[in-house]
Design a protein around this motif. Structure first.
Motif, short mmCIF file in Angstrom:
data_model
loop_
_atom_site.label_atom_id
_atom_site.label_comp_id
_atom_site.label_asym_id
_atom_site.label_seq_id
_atom_site.Cartn_x
_atom_site.Cartn_y
_atom_site.Cartn_z
N ALA A 1 17.17 54.95 7.42
CA ALA A 1 18.25 55.94 7.40
C ALA A 1 18.45 56.61 8.75
O ALA A 1 19.42 57.33 8.94
CB ALA A 1 17.96 57.00 6.34
N ASP A 2 17.53 56.38 9.69
CA ASP A 2 17.53 57.03 11.00
C ASP A 2 17.62 58.55 10.84
O ASP A 2 18.46 59.23 11.42
CB ASP A 2 18.67 56.52 11.88
N ALA A 3 16.70 59.05 10.02
CA ALA A 3 16.65 60.48 9.71
C ALA A 3 15.25 60.82 9.23
O ALA A 3 14.50 59.94 8.78
CB ALA A 3 17.67 60.83 8.63
N PRO A 4 14.87 62.09 9.30
CA PRO A 4 13.57 62.47 8.73
C PRO A 4 13.58 62.28 7.22
O PRO A 4 14.61 62.47 6.56
CB PRO A 4 13.43 63.95 9.10
N TYR A 5 12.42 61.94 6.67
CA TYR A 5 12.29 61.89 5.22
C TYR A 5 12.38 63.31 4.66
O TYR A 5 11.64 64.20 5.08
CB TYR A 5 10.95 61.30 4.80
N GLY B 1 22.03 66.61 14.62
CA GLY B 1 20.60 66.82 14.39
C GLY B 1 20.31 67.11 12.93
O GLY B 1 21.15 66.91 12.05
N PHE B 2 19.11 67.61 12.70
CA PHE B 2 18.66 67.88 11.34
C PHE B 2 17.92 69.21 11.32
O PHE B 2 17.04 69.46 12.16
CB PHE B 2 17.72 66.78 10.84
N VAL B 3 18.25 70.06 10.36
CA VAL B 3 17.50 71.29 10.11
C VAL B 3 16.35 70.96 9.17
O VAL B 3 16.55 70.35 8.13
CB VAL B 3 18.41 72.37 9.48
N LEU B 4 15.14 71.36 9.56
CA LEU B 4 13.94 71.08 8.78
C LEU B 4 13.31 72.39 8.33
O LEU B 4 13.09 73.30 9.15
CB LEU B 4 12.92 70.30 9.61
N ILE B 5 13.03 72.49 7.04
CA ILE B 5 12.37 73.67 6.48
C ILE B 5 11.11 73.20 5.76
O ILE B 5 11.17 72.30 4.92
CB ILE B 5 13.30 74.41 5.51
N ASN C 1 16.66 61.65 18.63
CA ASN C 1 15.55 61.14 19.43
C ASN C 1 14.20 61.61 18.90
O ASN C 1 13.17 61.34 19.51
CB ASN C 1 15.70 61.59 20.90
N ARG C 2 14.23 62.33 17.80
CA ARG C 2 13.04 62.83 17.12
C ARG C 2 12.36 63.96 17.88
O ARG C 2 11.17 64.23 17.69
CB ARG C 2 12.06 61.69 16.82
#
Length: 230
Positions: free
Chosen positions: A63-67, A9-13, A215-216
């Motif tokens: 990139a299949d990732a958040p900007y 996953g991705f950590v978003l701040i 999966n967003r």
């Protein structure tokens, strides 16, 4: 958003949450800051223009990732920069000047016409705002601008690295400020100090985050809590 890959996953701040932490760092420095209130406001609110953009996650399909903020599409990004600077300026022209100088510096060598136009727009703004400076503001504008950039980097370090690590390439060799290279030293996953000593006393900071998967979907939320020791 500030995006950090973590597992699957991705950590978003959110950018504004990061800038509030920048302001906490500035509020605890040993050096005297003049003018104090408006300089601290600029540092704490320099990313306020991102608040609307960060209400949702923009996905980079390639990139299949958040900007993340550094790859975010140029047009909406510079629009957010400009609107954010104007919001800060409405509180304090001097604070707006510091934020304008900060963001214009990103485009010093810009080849993109959008970036070039933004930089010119902000140089024009800075010229206008500078006409109203007091003597104290004029004398300290360069130093306060550099402090904003330093506190921005100190906070970004915490956002771009997992707690207890120093892996991001921007900061592996420390952070330069005033002719000195500073290093974050982890004393545990929730405690760290800056070497050489820079702060007047120990303090606590909080940094909210959320986690999204491939999966967003948002699969977690939380708050990092760090003790900054001297």
């Amino acid at each position: 958003m500030i995006v950090r890959k973590k597992g699957n996953g991705f950590v978003l701040i959110k950018q504004h949450d990061h800038s509030l932490v920048s302001g906490e760092f500035a509020a605890h420095v040993k050096q005297e800051i003049e003018p104090r209130e408006t300089t601290l406001y600029a540092i704490s609110h320099h990313d306020i223009g991102w608040r609307e953009l960060d209400q949702s996650v923009l996905w980079n399909d390639e990139a299949d990732a958040p900007y993340s903020f550094d790859q975010y599409p140029m047009l909406p990004k510079v629009k957010a920069y400009s609107e954010g600077i104007s919001k800060v300026e409405s509180f304090s022209p001097y604070a707006g000047f510091l934020c304008s100088k900060h963001f214009a510096s990103f485009f010093q060598d810009a080849k993109d016409p959008v970036g070039q136009q933004f930089r010119q727009q902000e140089l024009t703004r800075q010229h206008r705002l500078r006409k109203g400076f007091t003597g104290t503001e004029e004398r300290n504008s360069d130093a306060n601008f550099r402090l904003l950039q330093f506190c921005d980097d100190l906070s970004l370090f915490l956002c771009l690295n997992d707690p207890g690590t120093n892996e991001h390439p921007w900061y592996r060799n420390g952070i330069r400020y005033g002719g000195t290279t500073y290093q974050w030293v982890w004393e545990g996953e929730e405690q760290l100090r800056l070497a050489p000593q820079f702060f007047s006393s120990s303090f606590d900071i909080e940094l909210p985050y959320q986690v999204v998967d491939k999966n967003r979907d948002i699969i977690g939320r939380g708050t990092y809590r760090f003790r900054i020791s001297v």
